[in-house]
Design an enzyme around this catalytic site. Structure first.
Site, short mmCIF file in Angstrom:
data_model
loop_
_atom_site.label_atom_id
_atom_site.label_comp_id
_atom_site.label_asym_id
_atom_site.label_seq_id
_atom_site.Cartn_x
_atom_site.Cartn_y
_atom_site.Cartn_z
N GLU A 24 96.82 78.02 16.12
CA GLU A 24 96.81 78.14 14.64
C GLU A 24 96.38 79.54 14.21
O GLU A 24 95.30 80.01 14.60
CB GLU A 24 95.85 77.08 14.06
CG GLU A 24 95.87 77.07 12.54
CD GLU A 24 95.10 75.90 11.93
OE1 GLU A 24 94.95 74.86 12.60
OE2 GLU A 24 94.65 76.05 10.78
N LYS A 27 87.78 68.88 10.19
CA LYS A 27 88.91 69.46 10.94
C LYS A 27 88.74 70.97 11.03
O LYS A 27 89.01 71.59 12.06
CB LYS A 27 90.23 69.08 10.26
CG LYS A 27 91.49 69.41 11.04
CD LYS A 27 92.01 70.82 10.86
CE LYS A 27 93.34 71.05 11.58
NZ LYS A 27 93.83 72.42 11.46
N ASP A 60 86.98 69.05 27.96
CA ASP A 60 87.74 67.91 27.46
C ASP A 60 87.69 67.90 25.93
O ASP A 60 86.70 67.47 25.32
CB ASP A 60 87.11 66.63 28.06
CG ASP A 60 87.86 65.37 27.68
OD1 ASP A 60 88.61 65.38 26.69
OD2 ASP A 60 87.68 64.36 28.38
N HIS A 82 96.16 83.01 5.02
CA HIS A 82 96.93 82.26 6.00
C HIS A 82 98.39 82.71 5.99
O HIS A 82 99.00 82.92 7.02
CB HIS A 82 96.84 80.77 5.69
CG HIS A 82 97.51 79.90 6.68
ND1 HIS A 82 97.04 79.77 7.96
CD2 HIS A 82 98.63 79.16 6.59
CE1 HIS A 82 97.85 78.96 8.62
NE2 HIS A 82 98.82 78.58 7.81
C1 MEV Z 1 92.88 74.27 8.18
O1 MEV Z 1 93.26 74.24 9.53
C2 MEV Z 1 91.41 73.95 8.02
C3 MEV Z 1 90.93 73.81 6.56
O2 MEV Z 1 91.74 72.84 5.90
C4 MEV Z 1 89.49 73.36 6.63
C5 MEV Z 1 88.90 72.93 5.30
O3 MEV Z 1 89.63 72.52 4.40
O4 MEV Z 1 87.65 72.99 5.21
C6 MEV Z 1 91.08 75.09 5.79
#
Ligand code: MEV
Length: 426
Positions: A85, A263, A279, A377
């Site tokens: 990513e 995430k 792992d 991004h």
């Molecule tokens: C993207 O990979 C991760 C985010 O969505 C995390 C978040 O929203 O805190 C930018």
């Protein structure tokens, strides 16, 4: 009715090239360079790939980037991160740069104990059985430690016993937890062996029948912790700080937001876990189970305002990583990653990972609380889109820049831009 069959007897006994041939024939694929692509296993020798998993036909190369600026417990680190990513590595570098002058990250660890569970069912008198098992702690210690004398020699081994009664549709189950210090090993093998060994003894002491004997990935005896203060002037003022705290409050109360918030943390955590051959699924399962420990799914991190008005972030999460065993020991890139970080113990690695997770979370929340994530991004993403459109060499950055200028990072626009660029140059 399918004309081809996936029933291929002896597939596992074939060599890797033979398997590739079978797979290509099955899928009806022309050898337009595909065979060579399968067999180019990069920095993981094909024999090793074939030993690590079953039915290997190739490898999947993921870029490894290095996060800079990380000051953790007074030591400077360059941290390898394996991720597909864009923005993930840059996010850690940026977060770490903004707290470097104020001292970086402070980390700690609750221990290196793993839990193995043994499930006893159909126990007629569960409360009685529970105590009967607890009384056997010294027998259990001897049985467990006898399974792994090397671990005991290294200072690890059986530490404690817990017995819980858990209701089920078929009546109460008696669940025994073996708490084992696995030191520099992730520990799955060690504790699974102990749990299996103990099964028949537990049946003898408690009655009933043993079913499962397996570690728990909710490794809450192995919590990695990281904390850090970002000074107000380093992050851009009170609005940014308050935005991050508000973003955290959202994740604290709302599982839909918490999933995304966590995430983001895992973007950093998993990348280092992967780069060190650990792992990823074990750490991810532990993280999400821990995030739900209060009965609702919530944020793994906390964000507060200090007495001086600065921003304090903290993260505490299970971190079952090791240095010995599996891909960590065997994969040349995993070994290289550990050497770059000069990692001497599983604890040290877990602490570095927690710091990276917190840094990742900081950058995501800061971006979300200010300009949004798409701007940064998209400038990176635009390069991927330019590549996908067929740009090569200098064309990549020219097309990518144009996509950002247009505010439309799309493959069709990239193709048009590339065509126009080439036409101009002809
Ligand atoms: C993207 O990979 C991760 C985010 O969505 C995390 C978040 O929203 O805190 C930018």
């Amino acid at each position: 009715m399918s004309t081809k069959t996936s029933r291929i007897s002896g597939f596992h006994k074939l060599s890797v090239p033979e398997r590739v041939d079978k797979v290509m024939a099955f899928a009806g694929l022309e050898d337009d360079g595909l065979r060579a692509q399968f067999l180019d296993t990069g920095n993981l020798p094909v024999d090793l790939a074939d030993r690590l998993i079953e039915n290997a036909v190739g490898t999947m190369n993921i870029p490894v980037g290095v996060a800079t600026n990380l000051l953790i417990d007074g030591k400077d680190y360059l941290v390898p991160m394996a991720t597909e990513e864009s923005s993930v590595v840059a996010a850690v570098c940026n977060a770490a740069r903004q707290c470097y002058e104020s001292g970086g990250f402070t980390t700690s660890m609750s221990g290196t104990c793993m839990i193995a569970q043994v499930q006893l069912v159909d126990v007629p008198d569960p409360a009685h059985a529970r105590l009967a098992i607890l009384e056997r702690i010294e027998d259990i210690r001897s049985l467990c430690d006898a399974c792994d004398p090397v671990l005991v020699k290294l200072g690890g081994g059986f530490r404690d016993l817990e017995v819980r009664i858990v209701d089920s549709a078929h009546g109460p189950m008696v669940i025994t937890h073996l708490i084992v210090d696995t030191r520099d090993a992730m520990g799955a093998n060690a504790v699974n062996t102990m749990a299996e060994k103990l099964a028949s003894h537990l049946e003898g002491w408690a009655g009933g029948r043993v079913y499962l004997r397996i570690l728990s990935n909710l490794a809450d005896r192995r919590l990695a912790r990281a904390r850090c203060v970002w000074k107000l002037d380093a992050i851009g003022g009170p609005e940014v700080r308050d935005g991050i705290v508000r973003a955290y409050e959202f994740a604290l109360m709302d599982p839909y937001r918490a999933a995304t918030h966590n995430k983001g943390i895992m973007n950093g955590v998993t990348a280092v876990v992967m780069a060190t051959g650990n792992d990823t699924r074990a750490v991810e399962a532990g993280a999400h189970a821990y995030a739900a420990r209060k009965g609702w799914y919530s944020s793994l991190s906390q964000w507060e305002v200090t007495a001086a008005g600065d921003l304090a972030g903290s993260l505490e999460m299970p971190m079952a990583v090791g240095l010995i065993g599996g891909a960590t020991k065997l994969h040349p890139m995993a070994r290289a990653s550990l050497r770059v970080m000069d990692i001497q113990s599983a604890q040290q690695l877990a602490r570095v990972i927690a710091a990276v997770g917190l840094a990742q979370n900081f950058s995501a929340l800061k971006a979300l609380a200010t300009e949004g994530v798409q701007k940064g991004h998209m400038s990176l993403h635009s390069q991927n889109i330019a590549l996908m459109a067929g740009a090569v060499g200098d064309e990549i950055s020219i097309v990518a820049r144009r996509l950002v200028e247009l505010g439309t990072v799309r493959i069709d626009v990239a193709e048009d831009t590339l065509r126009a660029l080439r036409a101009r140059e002809d």
